[in-house]
Structures are given as C-alpha cells and as structure tokens.
Write a protein that holds these residues in place. Sequence first.
Motif, PDB file in Angstrom:
ATOM      1  N   VAL A 229      71.228  15.889 -83.372  1.00 37.90           N
ATOM      2  CA  VAL A 229      72.391  16.065 -84.242  1.00 37.90           C
ATOM      3  C   VAL A 229      72.482  17.511 -84.725  1.00 37.90           C
ATOM      4  O   VAL A 229      73.568  18.099 -84.800  1.00 37.90           O
ATOM      5  CB  VAL A 229      72.329  15.092 -85.438  1.00 37.90           C
ATOM      6  CG1 VAL A 229      73.390  15.419 -86.469  1.00 37.90           C
ATOM      7  CG2 VAL A 229      72.507  13.654 -84.947  1.00 37.90           C
ATOM      8  N   ARG A 233      75.630  20.598 -84.189  1.00 37.18           N
ATOM      9  CA  ARG A 233      76.400  20.620 -85.431  1.00 37.18           C
ATOM     10  C   ARG A 233      77.511  21.678 -85.405  1.00 37.18           C
ATOM     11  O   ARG A 233      78.641  21.418 -85.800  1.00 37.18           O
ATOM     12  CB  ARG A 233      75.480  20.867 -86.621  1.00 37.18           C
ATOM     13  CG  ARG A 233      76.241  20.931 -87.946  1.00 37.18           C
ATOM     14  CD  ARG A 233      75.330  21.074 -89.143  1.00 37.18           C
ATOM     15  NE  ARG A 233      74.597  19.844 -89.379  1.00 37.18           N
ATOM     16  CZ  ARG A 233      73.277  19.725 -89.317  1.00 37.18           C
ATOM     17  NH1 ARG A 233      72.550  20.778 -88.983  1.00 37.18           N
ATOM     18  NH2 ARG A 233      72.681  18.586 -89.562  1.00 37.18           N
ATOM     19  N   ARG A 236      80.519  20.770 -83.208  1.00 34.49           N
ATOM     20  CA  ARG A 236      81.166  19.580 -83.756  1.00 34.49           C
ATOM     21  C   ARG A 236      82.011  19.944 -84.971  1.00 34.49           C
ATOM     22  O   ARG A 236      83.148  19.473 -85.120  1.00 34.49           O
ATOM     23  CB  ARG A 236      80.103  18.544 -84.130  1.00 34.49           C
ATOM     24  CG  ARG A 236      80.665  17.232 -84.629  1.00 34.49           C
ATOM     25  CD  ARG A 236      79.593  16.173 -84.783  1.00 34.49           C
ATOM     26  NE  ARG A 236      78.597  16.531 -85.767  1.00 34.49           N
ATOM     27  CZ  ARG A 236      77.341  16.859 -85.503  1.00 34.49           C
ATOM     28  NH1 ARG A 236      76.921  16.896 -84.260  1.00 34.49           N
ATOM     29  NH2 ARG A 236      76.494  17.166 -86.469  1.00 34.49           N
ATOM     30  N   GLU A 237      81.471  20.779 -85.845  1.00 34.98           N
ATOM     31  CA  GLU A 237      82.223  21.185 -87.036  1.00 34.98           C
ATOM     32  C   GLU A 237      83.458  22.003 -86.675  1.00 34.98           C
ATOM     33  O   GLU A 237      84.507  21.862 -87.309  1.00 34.98           O
ATOM     34  CB  GLU A 237      81.301  21.968 -87.965  1.00 34.98           C
ATOM     35  CG  GLU A 237      80.231  21.094 -88.634  1.00 34.98           C
ATOM     36  CD  GLU A 237      79.275  21.899 -89.487  1.00 34.98           C
ATOM     37  OE1 GLU A 237      79.325  23.147 -89.407  1.00 34.98           O
ATOM     38  OE2 GLU A 237      78.480  21.286 -90.228  1.00 34.98           O
ATOM     39  N   PRO A 265      79.972  13.401 -90.990  1.00 35.49           N
ATOM     40  CA  PRO A 265      78.979  13.095 -89.950  1.00 35.49           C
ATOM     41  C   PRO A 265      78.447  11.679 -90.117  1.00 35.49           C
ATOM     42  O   PRO A 265      78.245  11.209 -91.248  1.00 35.49           O
ATOM     43  CB  PRO A 265      77.877  14.127 -90.199  1.00 35.49           C
ATOM     44  CG  PRO A 265      78.011  14.472 -91.643  1.00 35.49           C
ATOM     45  CD  PRO A 265      79.473  14.366 -91.965  1.00 35.49           C
ATOM     46  N   ALA A 289      80.844  12.010 -85.380  1.00 33.62           N
ATOM     47  CA  ALA A 289      81.455  12.275 -86.691  1.00 33.62           C
ATOM     48  C   ALA A 289      82.836  11.643 -86.728  1.00 33.62           C
ATOM     49  O   ALA A 289      83.429  11.345 -85.687  1.00 33.62           O
ATOM     50  CB  ALA A 289      81.539  13.772 -86.957  1.00 33.62           C
TER      51      ALA A 289
END
Length: 763
Positions: A229, A233, A236-237, A265, A289
């Motif tokens: 994860v 990150r 993904r953000e 998340p 997420a």
Amino acid sequence: MNVATLTSPTDFILPDWLNECMVQVPQPDASSTDAETDKDEKESSGPSLICRAFCFAYELHEGQFRASGEPYIAHPVAVAGLLRDLGGSPAMIAAGFLHDVVEDTDVTADEIEERFGPEVRQMVEGVTKLSKFNFSSKTERQAENFRRMFLAMAKDIRVIVVKLADRLHNMRTLEHLPDVKRRRIAMETREIFAPLANRLGIGRVKWELEDLAFKYLEPDAYRQMQSLVSEKRGSREDRIAQVTDVLRDRMAQSGIRCVDISGRPKHLYSIYQKMQRQHKEFHEIFDIAAIRIIVESNEECYRALAIVHDAFKPIPGRFKDYIGLPKPNRYQSLHTVVVGNMGRPLEVQIRTLEMHQIAEYGIAAHWKYKESGHSSSKFTASDEKFTWLRQLLEWQNDLKDAQEYLDNIKDNLFDDDVYVFTPQGDVVALARGATSVDFAYRIHTEVGNRCAGARVDGRMVTLDTPLKNGDIVEIITQKNSHPSLDWLNFTVTSGARNRIRQWYKRSHHDENVARGRSMLEKELGKNGLEALLKSEPMAAVAHRCNYHTVEDLLAALGYGEVTLNLVVNRIRDAVKATQTIEVASHDADTLPLPTSHRNLKEVPASNPNHSPIIGVEGLLYHLAGCCNPVPGEAILGVVTMSSRGISIHRQGCHNVENIPGDRLVPVSWNNSDPARSRPQTYPVNIQIEVIDRVGVLKDILSRLTDNNINVRNAQVKTFPDQTAVIDLCIDIRDHTQLERTFTQVRKMSDVLNMRRISQAEDC
C-alpha cells in the motif's frame, strides 16, 4: 481524594481534556459539613462526576502496573478518553474510568452505585468479566462472559460501547503481552468484537480492531500489505485528486454544494480479505481507495450519482443503494464503481453528513451529534434498530453448550445479509443462504411452526430454496402442519434452528425424559438412581448445567442437548463435594463404567486435557475410516467387537445406524487440547461431479493448493457424453476449514455437485 491536590505519577501525564474538566469542578467549602458535601456530590454536575470517578479509580489502581510497565491508571484514562471522543455522557465516561475496579479490586457493585449512581453501576457490571467464578473450561468462561454482556446490552446498549473502547485500547497496547495471549485476544477481537462494532455501525472502531487483529494473527501478511500500500500511495493519491477535481467542478456547475469530497484509503485487512476472497494479487485489486462525496440532502445524493455516472463510465452490477435499503446497522450511502480517467476502476460513495456521522460513529452518533448536546438516553433491545440483539437474546438461553453458543454468536454477528420483502412491502434481513423457513420464523414462531409451503415472487418453491435479494416471500400456513427435523439440514439462521429444536423438545418431552433416565441408568446402574435424581446434589447439577429442574436436565440429555459424559462428571463433582450420597453402591469417586466398557483394553493413564477426544480417557480408541470425522463435527463412540477399542464416528454415519444403544459412547472433541495448537490434519474423502473438460482437475487442485490443502489421492472417472466424477482424499485440520473448502470449490463454474463419501467399516 481532593481533586485540587491530585498528583499523578511522574511517568504518567493527564490528558488536556481531563485537566480542563478538573478546573471546572468547584472545590467544597472547608466550612461545609460532611452531610452537605455528600448531598452536593449526589447532585453533582457532569464534570464533577467524571473527576470523582477518575479520583476513585486513581486511588484503587495506585501501585498497579500494566505489562508495559506504565501505571495501570493510564488504561482507564485512555478508555474514558475514547468514550468522550464518541460523545459519551458523563455516566459513560465515569464507567470508562471504573470499568476494571470491580474485577481488579475489592470494591463491590453496591459501592459503585452508592458513590456514582445506578446508571454507572449498570454499565460497569455489564463490562466486568466473570473472573471471580469457577468454570470447567476457558470456552465455558468465555461463553458465560458473553451471555452476561449481551444481557447487560439488552438493558443499556452503552455497555458494549464501553467494552469496545476497553478492547480497542487493549489492542493498541497488545505488543507487551506473550505471543500466545496476543493471538487469543486478537482472535476473539476479530471473531466477536469487530463484528459487534460493525453491527453497531461504529465503522472507525471496527476498522481499527480488524487491522490490529490482522497485525497479530497474520504478521507476515500484515507487513506485506503495509509495504504494498505504501509503495503505490503517490500514484494513487494523484489519480484520486484528478477525479475529485473533475467531480467538484461538475457538482458546482449543477448547483450541488459538497460538504466534502475526498479520497479514502481502504483498510489493510479489507484489502487483504478481497485478495483472498477473489484469489487475486495486489496489483489486480483496483479499488484500494474510494472517493467519498458528502452532500446536504438525500435528493442531492441521487443528483450527485447522476453526475458521477455522466462524468465517468459506470461498471454494470456494481451499484448499491443503501439509502433506500439501509444495512441492519443503519448504514446508509450510495455505492458505485466507475472507470476513472486513467482507465482504472474506482469506487465512489455518496452520502449526507448525517449518514456519514452514522457510518463513522453508528449508535454513538445519536448522542454525539444531538443539537441539544450530549444525550444520556438509553438504548435497549426493544429498539427497532437492534433486532439482531433481540435475536441473540431469544436463543442464547436455549443453547447450553458453550462452544455451540460461541459459534452461534459468530454466525449471527457477521454482516452478510440478504434482503427480502413481505407481501406488504416490509424489508426483512436474513443471513446469506437463508430459506423460506428462516423467513417464516423471523416473522413469528407460530408462522414457522405452521409453515406448509412458500411462494417467492408469486410462484411456489420448495422450502429449501435459498432466497435472493429483492425476493417477495409469502408463507403458506396450515393448522395441522408442524416443523420437521429435516428442516435443520437447510435452515441457516440460529433463530429458526433453535425454534425447530424447541418445538421438537416440547412435543417429545416425556419421551426425551425417559431416554435421559435410561441413559443414566445404563451408565450408573439402577440401584440408588431414584434417590440420586431426587437429591440436592442432583438439583445442583441441573442448575450447574443451566436447567431449572432435574426433569429438564433429563429431557436435554435424552434429546442430545447435553452429553452423558458432561452430566456424569458433574454428578461426580457434586457427590464428591457433599460426601453424603453413594451412587449404585459405589464410592462417589469411582462411578462405574457402563457394562459394555468393562472389557475394553485400557491405555496408560495420561492427562485428560491432552487427549483430543473427551469421553474415552484411559481407553483404546481410533478414528473411524468410514466417515473420517474431523474436529468441530458432532461425533459418537462405538464399542467395537474387535480389540481396536472404541471407534469414533461422525454422528449420522450409516455404519452406526443399527448399533445397539448399549455400545454407544457419548464423546466430543477436546477444544482445550494443547495439541490442537500444533498443525494436525485428518483425511477426508470427497466426491466432485464436474463438467468434463480438459484441465478441470488441475483447476480444482490449484484451488485446494491455494488454501494449503494437501491431496493424498486423486482419481477421475469419465463417461462418454456425461459428467465426470473426481474422487479425492484430502487432509483437513477441522470442520471450519472443510466447510470453507467446500464453499470455494462449489463456486467454480464447472463443479455441479460435491459431497463427502463414506466407506464400510466393521464395528
């Protein structure tokens, strides 16, 4: 202790909120009399109640330390702080400070009530474990703890909120305990307390409990998930930020005011569960997420949904409307999955601020977000939102076996429901796989007892047909209809199964009493039995087994609700304690074995706690090869005619159908056997009917390998233009693993049927 003069240990600092609370408390005038001071305390304000509870707990726990080395008072202070964050009333926060004093000190519940009132006493008593009582096993102790806790919850649901806060802080500091104790507490947390938090809708507590339990039960997988994860990150953000910018602009253009729109998340354990459930790698899981949109009204929720589906392509079959059809824990939200701007699926949740508060705090949202301030109103099992608690209470007193009771709690708490409708349009939530019989008993006991048939969506169906979401169910009743024991083969809800058993017990009461009496007669002999059944020790045995009378105990014994071995052991204990009654002309310490056991070959004596089977201590026995019983299944012993001693069979095995009753021995698995903590497997023979295609055996074996199932033997039988039959012998640890294996293999599209098979054995 005077609040103003309180000094804390040098290595413990009071939190700011508690210091502020103490400043608000006026100190008593030195000229006041003791009577006036007592009166003022009785009529004290919220801050005064909180501070007095803290001071009392501080004095009682002074000199006590936790496993971490910190002063013990740090734990109740942390629990009280969690309850304050949940919006608890002063009485709840006071109960947080005092929740351990009855268990760990000499203070009584009466003294708690005298000092802090009946409301605080009730919550403290509900949380207190039964540590000062004696139980025959850890399972029995755990079961009685939960019985007491659920009864307290029925009076005031805040009891479980206090207990959840207690468990959450204990889980946060679990690293200081030995590994065996860590795993036991973490397993109980995952199986009982996290589902309880979910049932109460307290999402933030449920997620943290699950992640903490995951950390200690599967540490390697936990660390791996943390790493995976963390690595993704950043990207993904960025992806979520782009999507939220697009949606925020579109909402503004449509006149919808977003209270908040952000990415959330998912928790490590929920991601891990999805990977295990769908047999996927981390990179194959797209909805790591979710985007959460919070608007002002229900109408705006549906308008926002239209905007999301207009901006991004929705994935068919992935939309869920929990606003129109809330979950049993009152959770409401719109869920949809869309393909984002980078071609990857993305989950979107849409809800109002009130729905969001309920999703985070559940029942606690009622008192946390009241405009008038903190609410001290109680919630009881009569409230509609706690139907699941009423169901627990309805059958918990009917389950005398501790392990069965714990298993039923776990089954009832997990939130995997199907929603069906009555003909009048009322929604009924049932466990996944429930049938019309489960539905009938959920409506009313008499509807279930008189059930003769069912219509689903206007057409007749068999009673064992599983119900699906949205089905409209109509029960057909007849006056002369009654339950059938065959219904136990397909009903899945605890309420239905227990009511079927209750009806059978009531309708065959005299027969069951006679059978129970006969079983004791064969075990103990005729002489003195009548006097024993009328004696005080026997009444004590009935009470110890949770029955009102000896006759009720005999009926339960005849019906099979309690085992003969358990009753005889309790009689031995009672007679030994009184030393006044002899059973069948024998000393109370040496109750005779049944006649059919006397010629059995004995094995060297050993600690009975180390035997995997209860009821054959000191005797030669073996697991029957015909039905291959595994731990967790109901079993029965048969005295063999050979020198092999007692043969252990599954209950219902066809090889024991015609065995005389005097050769049957009540036995059970020993759940406290230390050997159970070491890996041990048992052979199980299964037969699978499949569509005949190339590679089907390989796919099944791969599914078994993924679940760490060893295959001892495999044989495939094919027939021209027909289905194929695969016979397997697999190694299984227990009944739970076997059921899970059956469920996962049956999900395969090529599998038509799957069953266990038995062989012949000479008994």
